[in-house]
Design a protein around this motif. Structure first.
Motif, PDB file in Angstrom:
ATOM      1  N   ARG A   1       0.820  -1.215   0.000  1.00 28.81           N
ATOM      2  CA  ARG A   1       0.000   0.000   0.000  1.00 28.81           C
ATOM      3  C   ARG A   1       0.853   1.263   0.000  1.00 28.81           C
ATOM      4  O   ARG A   1       0.504   2.265  -0.618  1.00 28.81           O
TER       5      ARG A   1
ATOM      6  N   THR B   1      -1.979   7.999  -5.637  1.00 24.92           N
ATOM      7  CA  THR B   1      -3.331   8.459  -5.972  1.00 24.92           C
ATOM      8  C   THR B   1      -3.395   8.882  -7.437  1.00 24.92           C
ATOM      9  O   THR B   1      -4.455   9.202  -7.947  1.00 24.92           O
TER      10      THR B   1
ATOM     11  N   SER C   1     -15.165  -0.436 -16.156  1.00 18.51           N
ATOM     12  CA  SER C   1     -14.990  -0.290 -14.714  1.00 18.51           C
ATOM     13  C   SER C   1     -13.521  -0.380 -14.358  1.00 18.51           C
ATOM     14  O   SER C   1     -12.729  -0.952 -15.101  1.00 18.51           O
TER      15      SER C   1
ATOM     16  N   PRO D   1     -10.367  -4.102  -9.695  1.00 19.34           N
ATOM     17  CA  PRO D   1     -10.122  -4.015  -8.249  1.00 19.34           C
ATOM     18  C   PRO D   1      -8.639  -3.992  -7.878  1.00 19.34           C
ATOM     19  O   PRO D   1      -8.280  -3.523  -6.800  1.00 19.34           O
TER      20      PRO D   1
ATOM     21  N   SER E   1      -4.804   0.883  -8.025  1.00 18.77           N
ATOM     22  CA  SER E   1      -4.706   1.777  -6.864  1.00 18.77           C
ATOM     23  C   SER E   1      -5.812   2.835  -6.911  1.00 18.77           C
ATOM     24  O   SER E   1      -6.029   3.551  -5.954  1.00 18.77           O
TER      25      SER E   1
ATOM     26  N   PHE F   1      -8.986   2.081  -7.512  1.00 18.07           N
ATOM     27  CA  PHE F   1     -10.262   1.374  -7.397  1.00 18.07           C
ATOM     28  C   PHE F   1     -11.254   2.136  -6.515  1.00 18.07           C
ATOM     29  O   PHE F   1     -12.427   2.239  -6.823  1.00 18.07           O
ATOM     30  N   ARG F   2     -10.747   2.721  -5.413  1.00 18.11           N
ATOM     31  CA  ARG F   2     -11.671   3.412  -4.515  1.00 18.11           C
ATOM     32  C   ARG F   2     -11.797   4.903  -4.784  1.00 18.11           C
ATOM     33  O   ARG F   2     -12.829   5.508  -4.511  1.00 18.11           O
ATOM     34  N   SER F   3     -10.748   5.516  -5.344  1.00 15.72           N
ATOM     35  CA  SER F   3     -10.770   6.981  -5.427  1.00 15.72           C
ATOM     36  C   SER F   3     -11.623   7.543  -6.567  1.00 15.72           C
ATOM     37  O   SER F   3     -12.132   8.649  -6.456  1.00 15.72           O
ATOM     38  N   LYS F   4     -11.768   6.814  -7.637  1.00 12.32           N
ATOM     39  CA  LYS F   4     -12.616   7.238  -8.749  1.00 12.32           C
ATOM     40  C   LYS F   4     -12.361   8.663  -9.278  1.00 12.32           C
ATOM     41  O   LYS F   4     -13.205   9.550  -9.118  1.00 12.32           O
TER      42      LYS F   4
END
Ligand code: CDP
Ligand code: MG
Length: 680
Positions: free
Chosen positions: A525, A530, A626, A629, A632, A634-637
């Motif tokens: 991680r 980002t 999409s 997963p 890096s 995947f969550r920040s969009k």
């Protein structure tokens, strides 16, 4: 389940004489003696004199023989021993890197020569040949690249186009290039170029016709009967069906009856290997111990070779492989084949210029090849995890890659890299090039359009390569990646771009064991950016260098050390090409904007935009996509991203992403984005 008996393919046409060469082998080692014995038993052995005669007499010969009959390993040696090569090199092309490497190793062993001396191989980023090399196994892509430098292929006296039935884009284009070289050499009064086309399937009239009615030598197969079982209903989950079938076989079949299961790719195979090992453990004492062996292209060579080991008495080997095991390699001991009828193909849509990996149905010819794997040494069984009606709907033959995709999403691998290479070979009239099967005009145009957008070609009276295009052709990379490298000069970030491209070109450097998935993700991680996966890769590269490639560091951070080393090696080779082109090796330090702008210059056609409902849409095609997963991001969009490739599983996933600014997209390709009304 329905039972069908399959016997060997009807090898009828031309019988060949059986003059056994009984030359005494001087070797004393027992292992070597066994090797020679095994070779003498190969179906190719009795016809060697006839084969040599034919190749001497004619310029082009086609050889057909079942997988395992000895074509790939023996024919080059026969020609060498009979001095058909007349002192120059014999090239044998393979569609797959794995096959080129493993076969070269085997033949070097058979000829008692150190690898890289008499026998060598040459694949992308790895050249194991020397002055003394006479038998050279290479990927078809490598021979094509060599032809750019020497279209007459002067260093070869014989070119063997192996696995011709696979009809990959490169092999298909090579047919035309080699045929032209042969003709040109004859015209110029140079030493003739002999061509041998080898195939494992019967569909050869087409080859023969294309090579001016070249004669076809049929090897007598050694196929034993195979019982074919069809599934009685459609299987919704072929992996599950495969596992259940394996469980049944394993409980009933005697030990040493080995199993070959076909799956579509690395992830599927690795998870199946775990399940299979679990079955083995749970049936301990009730069934033979299981030796599960994965086999796919990305596997390290030492692990790949494990499938060739004979199973110890009392055990059962279960090989779980991609279509590599269909024809490219022969695995001993197989009695059962489990065939889900699927294959992963790089498919391409000429209308959108989109490449993606997709699991698709195999052809009837492929199903037959898979079945045949069960009857190599004695009779066997094949479990087809599809119904007979489904089988009837399969295509007869594998569609040549070059022709796939006139409609929808079909054609494998984009044509643009081949078009660029052909143009570098001086062939600009692609519509009239002597293709064995012509790609559609539409797909050629799409490829040329892409090259045009990248600035590699210009359209004057005729289409021609630009100076940039010529430079791009020097890199053994997709045109988009070569463009990124060349543009790096403008952004003074070649140092960083080289690291990123090298890491993207090889196998993943992430090592994620199933049992320690969370730990692996947590450990990595700290490298995740980002700004996306490219920058994350760069962070990893920099840290790896700063710790001197330390092994413990790799283990602690779940980084694949061997793949990392390979990437470094690739980087050195790319650097040599850059040096030859006088590209300044500058670093932008931490200016990640420069790096991302540079990536945009090559990948603007792979841009996606975030929608109000939180999904993405690809700007070039308006298709929903999409974020994978594993990314890096995947969550920040972020609002706009670029991706390297798409994979279609349950959804269409973008892999290897990078955050971009919409203005950069417009700057990189104003003509491409004007139409799309990009919000600014
Ligand atoms: O090309 P073809 O499928 O006709 O046969 P081949 O690849 O020349 O293989 C001939 C024999 O060599 C097979 O029966 C294999 O068992 C053996 N072989 C091997 O043991 N190890 C290799 N790396 C390649 C071939
Ligand atoms: Mg072969």
């Amino acid at each position: 389940m329905k039972v069908l008996h399959m016997h060997g393919p009807p090898y009828k046409k031309m019988k060949v004489s059986k003059n056994l060469d009984r030359k005494k082998d001087v070797s004393t080692s027992f292992e070597y003696h066994k090797l020679c014995e095994a070779r003498r038993k190969l179906p190719i052995y009795p016809v060697q004199n006839r084969l040599v005669q034919e190749v001497r007499r004619l310029n082009t010969v086609i050889v057909i023989g079942e997988t395992g009959s000895g074509k790939t390993t023996q024919i080059p040696q026969f020609l060498f021993r009979a001095e058909v090569h007349r002192g120059s090199q014999i090239a044998i092309t393979q569609p797959r890197r794995v096959a080129a490497v493993t076969v070269a190793k085997r033949v070097a062993q058979e000829m008692k020569s150190e690898l890289g001396k008499l026998v060598g191989y040459c694949v992308r980023f790895e050249d194991v040949t020397s002055e003394s090399t006479r038998i050279k196994y290479m990927t078809d892509g490598m021979l094509l690249r060599e032809a750019i430098i020497d279209p007459l292929m002067r260093r070869y006296s014989v070119v063997i186009l192996d696995e011709a039935h696979e009809r990959t884009i490169h092999t298909d284009v090579l047919f035309g290039v080699v045929k032209a070289a042969q003709r040109q050499r004859a015209k110029k009064g140079l030493k003739p170029l002999k061509i041998v086309v080898m195939s494992a399937t019967m569909d050869v009239d087409h080859f023969s016709e294309y090579f001016n009615s070249a004669p076809v030598l049929y090897l007598e197969g050694r196929q034993f009967p195979v019982n074919v079982y069809y599934s009685c209903c459609t299987q919704s989950d072929y992996q599950f069906a495969a596992l259940v079938t394996l469980g049944q076989i394993h409980k009933q079949a005697p030990p040493n009856h080995d199993v070959l299961m076909f799956l579509t790719g690395q992830d599927e195979i690795e998870s199946m290997v775990r399940f299979v090992r679990d079955i083995g453990r749970s049936l301990e004492g009730q069934a033979p111990p299981i030796i599960a062996c994965p086999l796919y292209a990305a596997l390290p060579p030492q692990v790949q070779l494990r499938v060739f080991n004979r199973t110890p008495p009392g055990a059962r080997k279960v090989v779980i492989a991609t279509n590599i095991a269909e024809t490219s390699v022969t695995i001993p001991g197989i009695k059962f084949v489990i065939d889900p009828g699927m294959v992963k193909a790089r498919v391409f849509n000429p209308r959108s210029g989109l490449d993606l990996l997709k699991v698709v149905r195999i052809s009837k010819a492929q199903a037959l090849q898979r079945t045949g794997r069960a009857g190599r040494e004695s009779s066997g069984s094949c479990y087809r995890l599809y119904t007979e009606q489904e089988f009837d709907s399969f295509k007869l033959n594998t569609v040549p890659e070059i022709q796939k995709g006139d409609l929808n999403i079909k054609r494998m691998c984009s044509l643009s890299s081949v078009v660029l290479q052909l143009m570098a070979l001086g062939i600009s009239d692609l519509i009239h090039f002597d293709f064995m099967d012509r790609p559609s005009k539409e797909s050629i145009i799409t490829a040329v359009d892409e090259l045009h957008l990248l600035g590699a070609v210009e359209k004057r009276e005729k289409i021609q390569l630009t100076a940039l295009g010529k430079q791009m052709a020097a890199f053994p990379l997709e045109p988009r990646l070569s463009k990124v490298i060349l543009v790096a000069k403008e952004f003074s970030c070649l140092e960083e771009i080289m690291s990123i491209v090298s890491l993207l070109s090889g196998e993943s450097v992430f090592y994620t064991p199933h049992k320690a998935r969370e730990e692996a993700l947590a450990a990595r991680r700290k490298f995740m950016s980002t700004e996306g996966d490219h920058i994350s890769l760069l962070n990893i590269y920099k840290t790896y260098k700063s710790v001197g490639g330390n092994k413990n560091w790799c283990m602690e951070n779940y980084i694949h050390q061997r793949n990392m080393k390979t990437a470094l090696d690739v980087r050195n080779q790319l650097r040599e090409i850059c040096d030859r082109q006088n590209l300044p090796f500058k670093s932008c330090r931490d200016d990640t904007v420069a790096i991302r702008k540079c990536l945009t210059a090559g990948f603007f056609m792979n841009a996606a935009e975030l929608q109000r409902e939180g999904t993405y849409i690809c700007l070039s095609t308006r298709r929903p996509v999409s974020i994978h997963p594993s990314s890096s991001l995947f969550r920040s969009k972020p609002g706009y991203v670029l991706y390297n490739e798409l994979i279609q599983t349950s959804k269409c996933y973008m892999r290897d992403l990078c955050v971009v600014d919409p203005d950069w997209l417009y700057e990189a390709a104003p003509s491409h984005f004007k139409r799309k009304k990009l919000p600014t």
